[in-house]
Motif scaffolding. Structure first.
Motif, mmCIF file in Angstrom:
data_model
loop_
_atom_site.group_PDB
_atom_site.id
_atom_site.type_symbol
_atom_site.label_atom_id
_atom_site.label_comp_id
_atom_site.label_asym_id
_atom_site.label_seq_id
_atom_site.Cartn_x
_atom_site.Cartn_y
_atom_site.Cartn_z
ATOM 1 N N LEU A 1 0.828 -1.212 0.000
ATOM 2 C CA LEU A 1 0.000 0.000 0.000
ATOM 3 C C LEU A 1 0.859 1.258 0.000
ATOM 4 O O LEU A 1 0.531 2.250 -0.663
ATOM 5 N N ARG A 2 1.963 1.236 0.739
ATOM 6 C CA ARG A 2 2.872 2.392 0.766
ATOM 7 C C ARG A 2 3.486 2.624 -0.614
ATOM 8 O O ARG A 2 3.672 3.766 -1.037
ATOM 9 N N GLN A 3 3.802 1.514 -1.293
ATOM 10 C CA GLN A 3 4.355 1.644 -2.648
ATOM 11 C C GLN A 3 3.357 2.289 -3.599
ATOM 12 O O GLN A 3 3.746 2.922 -4.584
ATOM 13 N N GLU A 4 2.076 2.087 -3.291
ATOM 14 C CA GLU A 4 1.025 2.702 -4.107
ATOM 15 C C GLU A 4 0.717 4.134 -3.668
ATOM 16 O O GLU A 4 -0.135 4.802 -4.253
ATOM 17 N N GLY A 5 1.432 4.603 -2.617
ATOM 18 C CA GLY A 5 1.215 5.961 -2.139
ATOM 19 C C GLY A 5 0.111 6.085 -1.111
ATOM 20 O O GLY A 5 -0.415 7.180 -0.901
ATOM 21 N N THR A 6 -0.240 5.007 -0.463
ATOM 22 C CA THR A 6 -1.308 5.030 0.541
ATOM 23 C C THR A 6 -0.717 4.947 1.941
ATOM 24 O O THR A 6 0.081 4.060 2.240
ATOM 25 N N THR A 7 -1.102 5.897 2.780
ATOM 26 C CA THR A 7 -0.709 5.879 4.186
ATOM 27 C C THR A 7 -1.785 5.117 4.961
ATOM 28 O O THR A 7 -2.944 5.520 4.985
ATOM 29 N N VAL A 8 -1.406 4.015 5.574
ATOM 30 C CA VAL A 8 -2.378 3.136 6.234
ATOM 31 C C VAL A 8 -2.635 3.584 7.665
ATOM 32 O O VAL A 8 -1.701 3.786 8.448
ATOM 33 N N PHE A 9 -3.931 3.754 7.998
ATOM 34 C CA PHE A 9 -4.333 4.087 9.361
ATOM 35 C C PHE A 9 -4.789 2.859 10.141
ATOM 36 O O PHE A 9 -4.550 2.738 11.331
ATOM 37 N N ASP A 10 -5.471 1.976 9.445
ATOM 38 C CA ASP A 10 -6.011 0.790 10.105
ATOM 39 C C ASP A 10 -5.996 -0.366 9.106
ATOM 40 O O ASP A 10 -6.364 -0.183 7.939
ATOM 41 N N ILE A 11 -5.585 -1.544 9.570
ATOM 42 C CA ILE A 11 -5.565 -2.720 8.699
ATOM 43 C C ILE A 11 -5.775 -3.956 9.557
ATOM 44 O O ILE A 11 -5.226 -4.075 10.646
ATOM 45 N N HIS A 12 -6.609 -4.867 9.091
ATOM 46 C CA HIS A 12 -6.847 -6.097 9.830
ATOM 47 C C HIS A 12 -7.190 -7.220 8.862
ATOM 48 O O HIS A 12 -7.708 -6.986 7.771
ATOM 49 N N GLU A 13 -6.886 -8.433 9.295
ATOM 50 C CA GLU A 13 -7.121 -9.606 8.455
ATOM 51 C C GLU A 13 -8.609 -9.940 8.410
ATOM 52 O O GLU A 13 -9.315 -9.831 9.423
ATOM 53 N N LEU A 14 -9.075 -10.315 7.239
ATOM 54 C CA LEU A 14 -10.456 -10.757 7.080
ATOM 55 C C LEU A 14 -10.523 -12.237 7.436
ATOM 56 O O LEU A 14 -9.879 -13.065 6.804
ATOM 57 N N ASN A 15 -11.318 -12.550 8.466
ATOM 58 C CA ASN A 15 -11.362 -13.921 8.972
ATOM 59 C C ASN A 15 -12.353 -14.808 8.240
ATOM 60 O O ASN A 15 -12.308 -16.023 8.344
ATOM 61 N N SER A 16 -13.283 -14.221 7.519
ATOM 62 C CA SER A 16 -14.298 -15.029 6.843
ATOM 63 C C SER A 16 -13.667 -15.957 5.825
ATOM 64 O O SER A 16 -12.740 -15.592 5.113
ATOM 65 N N PHE A 17 -14.187 -17.203 5.770
ATOM 66 C CA PHE A 17 -13.631 -18.183 4.834
ATOM 67 C C PHE A 17 -13.842 -17.753 3.388
ATOM 68 O O PHE A 17 -13.187 -18.244 2.487
ATOM 69 N N LEU A 18 -14.738 -16.788 3.152
ATOM 70 C CA LEU A 18 -14.978 -16.313 1.787
ATOM 71 C C LEU A 18 -13.770 -15.568 1.236
ATOM 72 O O LEU A 18 -13.616 -15.426 0.023
ATOM 73 N N TYR A 19 -12.913 -15.080 2.156
ATOM 74 C CA TYR A 19 -11.754 -14.305 1.718
ATOM 75 C C TYR A 19 -10.449 -15.093 1.823
ATOM 76 O O TYR A 19 -9.382 -14.559 1.619
ATOM 77 N N LYS A 20 -10.563 -16.373 2.164
ATOM 78 C CA LYS A 20 -9.361 -17.175 2.311
ATOM 79 C C LYS A 20 -9.021 -17.888 1.009
ATOM 80 O O LYS A 20 -9.903 -18.257 0.252
ATOM 81 N N ASP A 21 -7.714 -18.113 0.804
ATOM 82 C CA ASP A 21 -7.311 -18.959 -0.313
ATOM 83 C C ASP A 21 -7.714 -20.398 0.002
ATOM 84 O O ASP A 21 -7.696 -20.825 1.156
#
Length: 400
Positions: free
Chosen positions: A32-52
């Motif tokens: 995200l920083r490489q894309e120029g985005t300053t991150v304020f909050d980030i968390h992992e999505l626990n739902s199995f719909l977002y898992k590989d």
């Protein structure tokens, strides 16, 4: 890959929200920083719909044990962690492990501790391993810790195989029984149904009952399939609810015959894990917390949490266990003796060894007991349907 939900701002000050896939939270922030985005909050999505979705584990137990033993050998030979990681990366054929080791090597070159670098890949490197490596880094016996962990995971794999071996047979026979029953009701019974109707004779009540079931299977098979799928999703949903999840785990321990087997396997894993942690100089409170997270049964988790609270209050580790039926006297007494004599890790190891040997014997007894029972069950199910066809045929032959 794991998906992360983030909130931040771009270079123009515009608020951004979205999700990004990365191997770890650190990598997600870097991207995200490489894309120029300053991150304020980030968390992992626990739902199995977002898992590989992986077909099986990201890395096999056998490969994981070999990896740990090789790592231990390299470190013991005086090779630096960076070089050892590079060598293992070149040797491994597992794609997920290779990618992870490449990033771990980058982290090590940046001066980050090995335990912290491995912690970024929880799917590959369990929390227990990370905690033990951290203890090894502090005490300076990392090679010994890695060797001990290889032995630990090897025992865990063998323990799991015993459970799988004991439970596979009834599951396979049960599945075969269901498939044969569906085949008979959907394809064989209808052939005789038309024959019974053509002779226009009275059909016994039992046969009529089986014919009605056959009719339901033919017409509403899709509904039956939908009910099974719905039941699976409902179970998965309820499993996320603490109260229901606790009830499910309690029910597993109370299943006749199998419950005792599951209980012994959980106690073997708990005592083995706690013994390994204490033997590696991990503080007892931290060891109990880690063991609580490693055990996948909420009944035992609850007791371990109470034991941790008991220790915090200066009381005994064994006291909450003595009040719960899941922990036999052998376990609680050995732990109590270990606390009094200062040899808790040794006592826990003896308990773990006892339950491992007990599981070997229980597994053999379980297989010898289940085999005839399942054969009788299969014969009964098939025989019940066959008899429903044969009984009215005798009446038809007498009429002819």
């Amino acid at each position: 890959m794991t998906y992360f939900r983030y909130k931040g701002k771009n270079r123009l000050g515009k608020t951004l929200k979205g999700k990004i896939d990365a191997e770890s939270k650190r990598e997600a922030i870097t991207l995200l920083r490489q894309e120029g985005t300053t991150v304020f909050d980030i968390h992992e999505l626990n739902s199995f719909l977002y898992k590989d979705i992986y077909l099986g584990k990201a890395i096999k137990n056998r490969d994981f044990v070999i990896f740990l033993r090789q790592f231990s050998t390299l470190v013991d030979a005086g090779i630096s962690l960076v070089e050892a990681t590079s060598i293992l990366e070149d040797q491994t054929a597992n794609k997920q492990l290779k990618n992870a080791l490449a990033k771990v090597q980058d982290s090590l070159e940046e001066g980050i501790a090995l335990s912290e670098a491995l912690a970024e890949f929880p799917k590959l490197f369990p929390e227990l391993l990370v905690s033990m490596i951290n203890a090894g880094e502090v005490s300076g016996n990392l090679d010994e810790i890695l060797e001990n962990m290889a032995s630990y995971y090897e025992k865990q794999y063998q323990l799991k195989q015993k459970i799988v071996t004991a439970l596979t047979y009834p599951m396979v026979i049960g599945a075969i029984s269901v498939l044969i029953t569906i085949f008979l009701l959907a394809y064989i019974v209808p052939i005789f149904t038309s024959m019974f109707i053509s002779f226009d004779q009275e059909i016994p009540a039992y046969t009529a009952f089986i014919l009605n079931i056959s009719d339901v299977v033919q017409k509403f098979w899709w509904l039956l399939l939908l009910l099974v799928i719905t039941a699976v999703f409902v179970y998965k949903y309820l499993e996320q609810k603490p109260h229901f999840a606790y009830s499910f785990d309690l029910a597993k321990l109370r299943i006749p015959i199998f419950g005792k087997f599951i209980q012994k396997s959980l106690l073997a894993r708990m005592t083995q894990t706690l013994s390994s942690l204490l033997n590696s100089s991990v503080p007892i409170l931290q060891a109990v917390e880690i063991t609580e997270r490693v055990i996948n049964n909420r009944v035992i988790k609850k007791v371990l949490k109470a034991s941790g609270q008991s220790l915090e209050q200066g009381e005994s580790l064994a006291a909450p266990m003595q009040e719960n039926w899941v922990f036999p006297k052998l376990v609680t007494q050995m732990i109590a003796v270990g606390e009094r004599t200062g040899s808790l890790d040794a006592m826990l190891k003896k308990v773990a060894d006892f339950y491992e040997q007990d599981l070997d014997e229980a597994s053999d007894k379980l297989k010898s007991l289940i085999e005839p029972v399942m054969i009788v069950f299969l014969a009964t199910v098939v025989g019940a349907i066959v008899m429903a066809i044969v009984i009215p045929m005798f009446s038809l032959f007498e009429g002819i």
